[in-house]
Design a protein around this motif. Structure first.
Motif, PDB file in Angstrom:
ATOM      1  N   THR A  24      29.027  41.159  25.885  1.00  0.00           N
ATOM      2  CA  THR A  24      27.604  41.416  26.085  1.00  0.00           C
ATOM      3  C   THR A  24      27.399  41.923  27.505  1.00  0.00           C
ATOM      4  N   GLY A  25      26.213  42.494  27.742  1.00  0.00           N
ATOM      5  CA  GLY A  25      25.848  42.877  29.089  1.00  0.00           C
ATOM      6  C   GLY A  25      25.937  44.345  29.412  1.00  0.00           C
ATOM      7  N   GLY A  26      26.330  45.149  28.464  1.00  0.00           N
ATOM      8  CA  GLY A  26      26.426  46.583  28.720  1.00  0.00           C
ATOM      9  C   GLY A  26      25.062  47.228  28.781  1.00  0.00           C
ATOM     10  N   GLY A  27      25.072  48.519  29.017  1.00  0.00           N
ATOM     11  CA  GLY A  27      23.816  49.257  29.051  1.00  0.00           C
ATOM     12  C   GLY A  27      23.889  50.456  29.961  1.00  0.00           C
ATOM     13  N   LEU A  28      22.721  50.950  30.314  1.00  0.00           N
ATOM     14  CA  LEU A  28      22.601  52.124  31.178  1.00  0.00           C
ATOM     15  C   LEU A  28      22.278  51.665  32.594  1.00  0.00           C
ATOM     16  N   VAL A  29      23.001  52.191  33.544  1.00  0.00           N
ATOM     17  CA  VAL A  29      22.777  51.830  34.945  1.00  0.00           C
ATOM     18  C   VAL A  29      22.925  53.079  35.806  1.00  0.00           C
ATOM     19  N   GLN A  30      22.219  53.119  36.892  1.00  0.00           N
ATOM     20  CA  GLN A  30      22.316  54.262  37.791  1.00  0.00           C
ATOM     21  C   GLN A  30      23.571  54.179  38.641  1.00  0.00           C
ATOM     22  N   ALA A  31      24.066  55.316  39.014  1.00  0.00           N
ATOM     23  CA  ALA A  31      25.222  55.362  39.903  1.00  0.00           C
ATOM     24  C   ALA A  31      24.912  54.573  41.169  1.00  0.00           C
TER      25      ALA A  31
END
Length: 123
Positions: free
Chosen positions: A7-14
């Protein structure tokens, strides 16, 4: 058999951070080492890091200094904290568990795998 759920994935900024969790259930006493791998589209599965129960931990050069593996034994959960994320960190991330022996940097050393979780880093 050990069951693993990430769990814990997703979209994140550089430049941002992300912590992945890997919850283990089943015969957790059977395995000695856990690892994180990742696979980007069109590429082979790549070693990220590994840790065993004696405290040994190792990381791929591509994430060294940016990744930290830890675990909470009471919760049978392992974590991968990634800092200073880059676009090239975008991939499906997998946790894996294996017995002692084998080459820890190879997927072949791990008998149990999670289903994978997507991490996308936007530049």
């Amino acid at each position: 058999q050990v069951n693993l759920v990430e769990t814990g994935g997703g979209l994140v900024q550089a430049g941002g951070s992300l912590r992945l969790s890997c919850a283990a259930s089943g015969r957790t006493s059977d395995f000695y080492r856990m690892a994180w791998f990742r696979q980007a589209p069109g590429k082979e599965r790549e070693f990220v890091g590994a840790s065993n129960w004696s405290g040994w931990t190792t990381y791929a050069e591509s994430v060294k200094g940016r990744a930290t593996i830890s675990r909470n034994d009471a919760k049978n959960t392992a974590y991968l904290l990634m800092n200073s994320l880059k676009a090239e960190d975008t991939a499906e991330y997998y946790c894996a568990a294996g017995r002692a022996g084998g080459f820890p940097y190879s997927p072949n050393a791990y008998a149990s795998w999670g289903q994978g979780i997507q991490v996308a880093v936007s530049s």
